[in-house]
Design an enzyme around this catalytic site. Sequence first.
Site, PDB file in Angstrom:
ATOM      1  N   LYS A  71       0.849  -1.188   0.000  1.00 44.81           N
ATOM      2  CA  LYS A  71       0.000   0.000   0.000  1.00 44.81           C
ATOM      3  C   LYS A  71       0.880   1.232   0.000  1.00 44.81           C
ATOM      4  CE  LYS A  71      -4.566   0.792   0.363  1.00 44.81           C
ATOM      5  NZ  LYS A  71      -5.647   0.017  -0.276  1.00 44.81           N
ATOM      6  N   VAL A 172     -19.969   7.955   1.251  1.00 40.16           N
ATOM      7  CA  VAL A 172     -20.511   7.741  -0.088  1.00 40.16           C
ATOM      8  C   VAL A 172     -19.528   8.248  -1.144  1.00 40.16           C
ATOM      9  CG1 VAL A 172     -22.947   7.610   0.511  1.00 40.16           C
ATOM     10  CG2 VAL A 172     -21.912   9.858   0.168  1.00 40.16           C
TER      11      VAL A 172
END
Length: 346
Positions: A71, A172
Amino acid sequence: MGHEQVVFCHDEPTGLRAIIAIHNTTLGPALGGTRMWPYASEEEALIDVLRLSRGMTYKAAISGLNLGGGKAVIIGDPEKLKNEAFMRRFGRFVDSLGGRYITAEDVNMKTRDMEYIHMETDYVTGIPQSMGGSGDPSPVTAYGVYMGMKAAAKFVFGTDSLANRKIAVQGVGQVGMYLVQRLVKEGATVFITDINQDKLQKVASETGAKVVAPDEIYDLDVDIYAPCALGATLNDDTIPRLKASIVAGGANNQLKDEHKHGYMLIDRGITYAPDFLINAGGLINVGAEYYGPYNSDKAHADAEKIYDTTLEILNMASEDGINTQEAAMKIAERRIAAIGRIKLPY
């Protein structure tokens, strides 16, 4: 945490400060996204990238992929710092690792950023479909989360239908947005929150989901809580407030303490779908691109298998009297150990 390599990247002309962490390459080269975030300190960024890269090792292993865990995090405000030169300089750092680490999209990264990185290195996935890549992996990530959520519903409620279920989605962004779309389409009542008010209102307007304040999301009387933002939202403060029967979301490292909070959820009677299992769709997608040739239907079919694996993990945890995170990690570690006996790290 047993990392193989951690690289600190700094470039004064562009203002780039980044950390690349390679956790384990037993199964193959470390593939994992790059996220950009205004971390309060380099130490905070380091803790995040170490945990995230470790999670990628388990994610690849449990998904049956021939990939290792890695990562990258970039420190700073993406609205102020990101530009072509900035991303291309990061691409050079990725290229300097010679293929041990392959990058992709994560928080605050877009397909265009991967295109800039690709100008400096071949060790990047999620490039535009027009360039032969797979594009944005978020739809496949969301599909995997959706499959894992349905499997958890089957385990808890006896049916995997989400129609008329009340579901709270925290965050979201790309993944959360696509997940909300699927849930609303199936007939669920969806509550959403996000710190980005523009994004929040846009998703609410397009889907009919109900907006709640960020801190209110933990107190809702819902069937399922879906963390889809940053990690560690399952902790001493939030778990006692949850009324949901299931936690299943797209965020990484949802448990602040894997052991303590995994068992705290059990004590509360809450079923937890391990994050690194059900959010593996994005990795499955970019892995398919890396090993090529990329086929969207095949990537979605592979992500759909998350349903069966989730049921296997939930049943195993119940039978063995352990938390679901530990059950999932056992299966992943078993595969890494088995393959490790026949090959050296990448």
